[in-house]
Design a protein around this motif. Sequence first.
Motif, mmCIF file in Angstrom:
data_model
loop_
_atom_site.group_PDB
_atom_site.id
_atom_site.type_symbol
_atom_site.label_atom_id
_atom_site.label_comp_id
_atom_site.label_asym_id
_atom_site.label_seq_id
_atom_site.Cartn_x
_atom_site.Cartn_y
_atom_site.Cartn_z
ATOM 1 N N MET A 19 -17.976 31.536 -1.615
ATOM 2 C CA MET A 19 -18.559 31.395 -0.284
ATOM 3 C C MET A 19 -20.062 31.200 -0.363
ATOM 4 O O MET A 19 -20.643 30.361 0.337
ATOM 5 N N GLU A 20 -20.700 31.992 -1.222
ATOM 6 C CA GLU A 20 -22.150 31.872 -1.372
ATOM 7 C C GLU A 20 -22.538 30.487 -1.872
ATOM 8 O O GLU A 20 -23.468 29.854 -1.354
ATOM 9 N N LYS A 21 -21.819 30.020 -2.885
ATOM 10 C CA LYS A 21 -22.109 28.703 -3.444
ATOM 11 C C LYS A 21 -21.820 27.601 -2.424
ATOM 12 O O LYS A 21 -22.551 26.616 -2.300
ATOM 13 N N LYS B 37 -15.886 36.974 5.809
ATOM 14 C CA LYS B 37 -16.793 35.881 5.423
ATOM 15 C C LYS B 37 -17.254 35.114 6.652
ATOM 16 O O LYS B 37 -18.367 34.610 6.719
ATOM 17 N N GLU C 135 -25.633 34.149 9.553
ATOM 18 C CA GLU C 135 -26.564 33.150 9.019
ATOM 19 C C GLU C 135 -26.872 32.079 10.058
ATOM 20 O O GLU C 135 -28.018 31.634 10.206
ATOM 21 N N LYS D 187 -14.247 39.022 -5.764
ATOM 22 C CA LYS D 187 -15.593 38.642 -6.170
ATOM 23 C C LYS D 187 -15.725 37.134 -6.330
ATOM 24 O O LYS D 187 -16.763 36.552 -6.027
ATOM 25 N N GLY E 200 -17.484 25.949 1.901
ATOM 26 C CA GLY E 200 -17.632 27.401 1.736
ATOM 27 C C GLY E 200 -16.538 28.232 2.357
ATOM 28 O O GLY E 200 -16.303 29.353 1.925
ATOM 29 N N MET F 170 -21.823 27.818 0.882
ATOM 30 C CA MET F 170 -22.845 27.822 1.918
ATOM 31 C C MET F 170 -24.128 27.169 1.416
ATOM 32 O O MET F 170 -24.756 26.369 2.117
ATOM 33 N N GLU F 171 -24.500 27.548 0.189
ATOM 34 C CA GLU F 171 -25.738 27.020 -0.381
ATOM 35 C C GLU F 171 -25.677 25.498 -0.527
ATOM 36 O O GLU F 171 -26.594 24.771 -0.123
ATOM 37 N N GLU G 127 -20.128 36.879 8.146
ATOM 38 C CA GLU G 127 -21.344 36.640 7.371
ATOM 39 C C GLU G 127 -21.940 35.275 7.692
ATOM 40 O O GLU G 127 -23.153 35.111 7.839
ATOM 41 N N GLU H 47 -16.105 35.690 -2.892
ATOM 42 C CA GLU H 47 -17.457 35.936 -2.389
ATOM 43 C C GLU H 47 -18.459 34.978 -3.022
ATOM 44 O O GLU H 47 -19.316 34.404 -2.333
ATOM 45 N N LYS H 48 -18.333 34.823 -4.313
ATOM 46 C CA LYS H 48 -19.246 33.908 -5.013
ATOM 47 C C LYS H 48 -19.038 32.478 -4.547
ATOM 48 O O LYS H 48 -19.987 31.709 -4.368
#
Length: 348
Positions: free
Chosen positions: A277-279, A316, A323, A271, A308, A281-282, A319, A274-275
Amino acid sequence: MDNLDFSNHPDFQDKPVFIDPTVDIGFKILFGDKRNLLNFLNIIFQGRKEIVDLTYRNTERIGRGEEAGTVIFDLIVETTTGEEVIIEMQTSNHRNFKKRMLYYGCNVVSEKAPRGNRAGWGYDIPEVYTIVVMDNFKMQGVDDGCYFHDICLCDRGDGKIFYEGFGFIYLQLINFVKSEAELSTDLDMVFYMLKNLSTLKKLPKIMDSSIFQRFFRLARYAKLSKEDQAMYDISLKRKWDAEVVRQWQIEEQERKIAEGMEKGLAEGMEKGMEKGMEKGMEKGMEKGMEMGMEKGLEKGMEKGLEKGLAEGERKKSIEVARELKKEGAALELIIRCTKLTAEEIEKL
């Protein structure tokens, strides 16, 4: 004085010399002797009281009323001066252990209240003490290594005794680790005897007094009747079986804790990645847009992916590729950033 060394006697090669006082029949034999029990209690009270005589009382207490239930003590006695003393031998821990002992003591106190003439009685209750011998387990919430707890009602502020006539004495045998050479007081010797009696072959020299000579004489396995020997053997086997179960439960609990920690760590890492990677990317996308068109969409995407995808995996990468396709990025750029093949990207 009787000879208390039977270690070389042929009848004892496969039999114990002395019985275990922590099993039911051993407890009843050793503490069912009045003189022996008097010696034990006077040592436990350490001079605070001198009990010269006592009367064994009925261990079963039937409550007043149908809903009250019945309480059965291991042993309860009344001294000539009116004190009530409960003696419990506990071989396993259980929920609300201390509350159970408190309930026992309160039961004896409430029993003294008369059914009538309360005004004349004036709450003249006797002193009540509960002595608990704890074999092979520790008291919950108390981890100070202490083996002797002498408890009464105290003022929390200054620690002074508020009322001494309602007390609890706990003997934690598991915490007593002194060797024979380290014994210095009668209380030490009582602990040593209770914990090690069934493994001893003779009376230790330091315990060669009339008090302990009597205790060891009563504890001779060979002195038991055939019926008592049979009952003792059964009680000892039950204790051993219970210990095997207890050890298994401890091992199972430790195994489940270890499995839970391992599973929790793995899930936490997954987790967390995953978090991350999200951060990543953002932040990467935001940074790329801030740098402007002069460095191009490609440079911005690379910076965002650099943060990321530092610890990224194939999942990942897929994913990220999705995007990028949504953003209309070129196929070559997606391949370079995600390390996926053109065929894999086309299937997304």
